[in-house]
Design a protein around this motif. Structure first.
Motif, PDB file in Angstrom:
ATOM      1  N   ALA A  94       0.847  -1.182   0.000  1.00 33.65           N
ATOM      2  CA  ALA A  94       0.000   0.000   0.000  1.00 33.65           C
ATOM      3  C   ALA A  94       0.889   1.241   0.000  1.00 33.65           C
ATOM      4  N   CYS A 127      -0.915  -9.399  -1.405  1.00 35.17           N
ATOM      5  CA  CYS A 127      -1.396  -8.032  -1.193  1.00 35.17           C
ATOM      6  C   CYS A 127      -2.484  -8.035  -0.129  1.00 35.17           C
ATOM      7  N   ILE A 131      -6.027  -3.214  -1.050  1.00 32.16           N
ATOM      8  CA  ILE A 131      -5.423  -2.837  -2.334  1.00 32.16           C
ATOM      9  C   ILE A 131      -6.307  -3.304  -3.476  1.00 32.16           C
ATOM     10  N   TYR A 135      -8.109  -0.601  -6.258  1.00 30.78           N
ATOM     11  CA  TYR A 135      -7.725  -0.616  -7.660  1.00 30.78           C
ATOM     12  C   TYR A 135      -8.935  -0.847  -8.555  1.00 30.78           C
TER      13      TYR A 135
END
Length: 186
Positions: A94, A127, A131, A135
């Protein structure tokens, strides 16, 4: 140094049971264990074995950047310098968690252009769920949709159903999902 099994003796039976479940058509697996029992080592070992013995891809998602760094360190424990596996895993950090000192750490993807492309090219991608949620534009273009064969969701206590559903977009239709946590998580 390199090692193939984690420091606990249940990995080989676990991998055997996982293979049997996959052969039977199981799509989801729940792994439950108390804090500190080795779930992170299990994830790292499984990712290493999948990399070593197949062409399959893995994504690991959880709620915390710190957990991602711990897993990255566990994966690096399997690596000697200049091995293929050392370049096969990526942690999409991040922007808020990024520190410039991290730029030298192998496998970390910080702020910059083409970060999602680098991430989706990884055989083992790590991740946070957040995140994936942030996105949105990239996800609409399909760059992370259905990109991995195995989706491991770690730290189930921190995963709302909405984030689990959102991250489910990353697994191929023929793929598998592993859910990990303690008795209050899984």
């Amino acid at each position: 140094g390199s090692h193939v099994l984690a420091q606990f003796g249940t990995v080989a039976p676990y991998l055997t049971a996982t293979a049997k479940d996959a052969c039977r058509g199981a799509r989801t697996q729940v792994v439950q264990g108390p804090p500190g029992c080795g779930k992170t080592a299990l994830i790292a070992t499984k990712a290493f074995w999948i990399f070593a013995f197949s062409e399959l891809t893995v994504i690991v998602t959880n709620q915390q950047n710190h957990s991602n760094l711990v897993l990255r360190d566990a994966l690096e424990g399997f690596c000697d310098e200049n091995t293929q596996f050392r370049n096969a895993f990526s942690v999409l950090m991040a922007r808020t968690a990024w520190k410039d000192s991290m730029a030298q750490v192998i496998g970390l993807i910080g702020p910059g252009s083409r970060r999602v492309a680098k991430f989706t090219d990884a055989r083992v991608a790590i991740c946070t769920m957040g995140i994936l949620a942030t996105y949105g534009r990239r996800m609409r273009s399909g760059s992370v949709d259905k990109a991995w064969d195995l989706h491991v969701i770690d730290e189930m206590q921190s995963q709302s159903g909405d984030l689990q559903l959102l991250s489910g977009r990353v697994r191929r239709a023929t793929g598998r999902t592993s859910l990990l946590g303690d008795t209050n998580q899984a």
